[in-house]
Design a protein around this motif. Structure first.
Motif, PDB file in Angstrom:
ATOM      1  N   PRO A 161       8.186   1.863  10.867  1.00  0.00           N
ATOM      2  CA  PRO A 161       7.802   2.668   9.706  1.00  0.00           C
ATOM      3  C   PRO A 161       8.682   2.439   8.485  1.00  0.00           C
ATOM      4  O   PRO A 161       9.910   2.570   8.549  1.00  0.00           O
ATOM      5  CB  PRO A 161       7.912   4.096  10.240  1.00  0.00           C
ATOM      6  N   ALA A 162       8.029   2.108   7.382  1.00  0.00           N
ATOM      7  CA  ALA A 162       8.722   1.750   6.140  1.00  0.00           C
ATOM      8  C   ALA A 162       8.159   2.584   4.987  1.00  0.00           C
ATOM      9  O   ALA A 162       7.332   2.111   4.205  1.00  0.00           O
ATOM     10  CB  ALA A 162       8.556   0.261   5.851  1.00  0.00           C
ATOM     11  N   PRO A 163       8.590   3.837   4.866  1.00  0.00           N
ATOM     12  CA  PRO A 163       8.046   4.696   3.809  1.00  0.00           C
ATOM     13  C   PRO A 163       8.334   4.190   2.403  1.00  0.00           C
ATOM     14  O   PRO A 163       7.639   4.589   1.456  1.00  0.00           O
ATOM     15  CB  PRO A 163       8.708   6.053   4.062  1.00  0.00           C
ATOM     16  N   ASP A 164       9.323   3.306   2.236  1.00  0.00           N
ATOM     17  CA  ASP A 164       9.603   2.781   0.905  1.00  0.00           C
ATOM     18  C   ASP A 164       8.463   1.920   0.370  1.00  0.00           C
ATOM     19  O   ASP A 164       8.420   1.604  -0.827  1.00  0.00           O
ATOM     20  CB  ASP A 164      10.900   1.977   0.913  1.00  0.00           C
ATOM     21  N   LEU A 165       7.521   1.534   1.244  1.00  0.00           N
ATOM     22  CA  LEU A 165       6.352   0.780   0.787  1.00  0.00           C
ATOM     23  C   LEU A 165       5.367   1.666   0.025  1.00  0.00           C
ATOM     24  O   LEU A 165       4.505   1.158  -0.694  1.00  0.00           O
ATOM     25  CB  LEU A 165       5.634   0.152   1.983  1.00  0.00           C
ATOM     26  N   LEU A 166       5.495   2.974   0.173  1.00  0.00           N
ATOM     27  CA  LEU A 166       4.587   3.906  -0.495  1.00  0.00           C
ATOM     28  C   LEU A 166       4.990   4.081  -1.950  1.00  0.00           C
ATOM     29  O   LEU A 166       6.157   4.323  -2.254  1.00  0.00           O
ATOM     30  CB  LEU A 166       4.607   5.262   0.225  1.00  0.00           C
ATOM     31  N   ARG A 167       4.020   3.974  -2.834  1.00  0.00           N
ATOM     32  CA  ARG A 167       4.291   4.141  -4.259  1.00  0.00           C
ATOM     33  C   ARG A 167       3.021   4.605  -4.957  1.00  0.00           C
ATOM     34  O   ARG A 167       1.916   4.465  -4.428  1.00  0.00           O
ATOM     35  CB  ARG A 167       4.786   2.831  -4.885  1.00  0.00           C
ATOM     36  N   VAL A 168       3.194   5.142  -6.158  1.00  0.00           N
ATOM     37  CA  VAL A 168       2.056   5.628  -6.940  1.00  0.00           C
ATOM     38  C   VAL A 168       2.003   4.880  -8.263  1.00  0.00           C
ATOM     39  O   VAL A 168       2.944   4.181  -8.656  1.00  0.00           O
ATOM     40  CB  VAL A 168       2.155   7.148  -7.192  1.00  0.00           C
ATOM     41  N   GLY A 213       0.321  -1.015  -0.931  1.00  0.00           N
ATOM     42  CA  GLY A 213       1.514  -0.443  -0.313  1.00  0.00           C
ATOM     43  C   GLY A 213       1.168   0.503   0.821  1.00  0.00           C
ATOM     44  O   GLY A 213       1.851   0.536   1.853  1.00  0.00           O
ATOM     45  N   LEU A 214       0.081   1.272   0.650  1.00  0.00           N
ATOM     46  CA  LEU A 214      -0.334   2.208   1.686  1.00  0.00           C
ATOM     47  C   LEU A 214      -0.776   1.454   2.936  1.00  0.00           C
ATOM     48  O   LEU A 214      -0.411   1.832   4.064  1.00  0.00           O
ATOM     49  CB  LEU A 214      -1.453   3.103   1.166  1.00  0.00           C
ATOM     50  N   LEU A 215      -1.556   0.398   2.772  1.00  0.00           N
ATOM     51  CA  LEU A 215      -1.984  -0.381   3.928  1.00  0.00           C
ATOM     52  C   LEU A 215      -0.781  -1.015   4.626  1.00  0.00           C
ATOM     53  O   LEU A 215      -0.673  -0.979   5.859  1.00  0.00           O
ATOM     54  CB  LEU A 215      -2.972  -1.458   3.500  1.00  0.00           C
ATOM     55  N   VAL A 219       0.424  -0.392   8.539  1.00  0.00           N
ATOM     56  CA  VAL A 219       0.657  -1.499   9.457  1.00  0.00           C
ATOM     57  C   VAL A 219       2.089  -1.450  10.001  1.00  0.00           C
ATOM     58  O   VAL A 219       2.352  -1.882  11.135  1.00  0.00           O
ATOM     59  CB  VAL A 219       0.379  -2.842   8.753  1.00  0.00           C
ATOM     60  N   SER A 220       3.004  -0.877   9.240  1.00  0.00           N
ATOM     61  CA  SER A 220       4.409  -0.861   9.665  1.00  0.00           C
ATOM     62  C   SER A 220       4.652  -0.001  10.900  1.00  0.00           C
ATOM     63  O   SER A 220       5.746  -0.038  11.479  1.00  0.00           O
ATOM     64  CB  SER A 220       5.311  -0.394   8.508  1.00  0.00           C
TER      65      SER A 220
END
Length: 282
Positions: A161-168, A213-215, A219-220
């Motif tokens: 899990p890589a929450p840093d990939l999430l962005r707006v 980023g969400l996808l 996948v992470s």
């Protein structure tokens, strides 16, 4: 306190075919919730929707009866039910005679409520519904509604899990309301490491979440070891913290194992539960 490693997961188990409620193995939710910063006050509502495809018992004349069972476990219950223990418990009905389906329903409702709320005051009951044989052909199959993220051609290199990939998008962008889906969710059992395959639906309103980023974030989870319910709560909390939507709902449908599928739903605001309708892979 019951811990996952103390359950029958990954162990050779005797299959009891006479009714035994003690086979149910509740595991506290609190420990895994603490890992993602959750305490007694939860940022979401929701439930875990289970379907049991292998339920059978005997009628008073010894003739086998079969049914499907739908269970709705409120997310406020202090425990989840470890899935192998649930399978073993349901198998204990196999050679047990019951007066009728209503007696089976009452037994299921009493037992799963006791296990899910063990040691706590019952706030909302676990819902249980039986589907008799004559209604099997009314059980629909439908994919999760929404815009598929899987259409995107992205590079995926991270599998924990890589929450840093999430962005707006930029703050000055107009807010949106979207329903997004993916069939690429995969995680592993917390104890055995066996793969758990799922589809996920994310509904939100607020600043637009970057789709790529969400996808990549979804996948992470591919090599992550956690139970279904815990993965969905982690996804909800990561999106809630990183993207700060005005409203958010996360719904996952996992493929069945041992005749059971588990489908957690978490939402930031009150709404009706999604219908417990299986997807093609389930």
């Amino acid at each position: 306190m019951n811990l996952p490693e103390h359950s029958q997961l990954g162990k050779t188990s005797a299959y009891v075919d006479q009714y035994d409620a003690s086979l149910l193995f509740p595991i506290p939710r609190a420990g895994k919730r603490a890992e993602i910063g959750l305490g007694a006050s939860l940022p979401f509502l929701g439930a875990d929707l289970w379907t049991a495809f292998e339920l059978s018992w005997l009628n008073p004349r010894g003739k086998p009866q079969v049914a499907l069972a739908h269970f709705t476990f409120p997310c406020e219950t202090p425990h989840i039910i470890e899935s192998k223990s649930f399978k073993l418990y349901l198998n204990s009905f196999n050679n047990t005679a019951f007066p009728d389906a209503a007696a089976v329903l009452a037994c299921l409702r009493s037992d799963v409520n006791e296990a899910a709320w063990r040691g706590a005051v019952v706030q909302s009951s676990v819902g249980v519904r039986l589907v008799p044989m004559e209604n099997f052909d009314r059980e629909p199959v439908h994919e999760l509604d929404g815009l598929s993220l899987d259409r995107l051609d992205v590079d995926c290199t991270r599998y924990t899990p890589a929450p840093d990939l999430l962005r707006v998008a930029q703050d000055d962008e107009a807010p949106v309301a979207e329903v997004l889906t993916s069939n690429l969710l995969k995680s592993n059992c917390l104890v055995t490491g066996q793969p758990d395959w799922g589809s996920v639906q994310i509904s939100y309103s607020g600043a637009q979440i970057d789709h790529e980023g969400l996808l990549q974030y979804l996948v992470s989870f591919r090599n992550h070891n956690e139970f279904h319910e815990q993965c969905v709560e982690r996804i909800f909390c990561d999106i809630w913290a990183r993207c700060k939507p005005q409203r958010l709902a996360v719904y996952a449908r996992y493929t069945r194992r041992g005749g059971l599928d588990i489908n957690p739903f978490r939402a930031s605001y009150p709404q009706a539960m999604p219908p417990n309708i299986r997807t093609a892979r389930q």
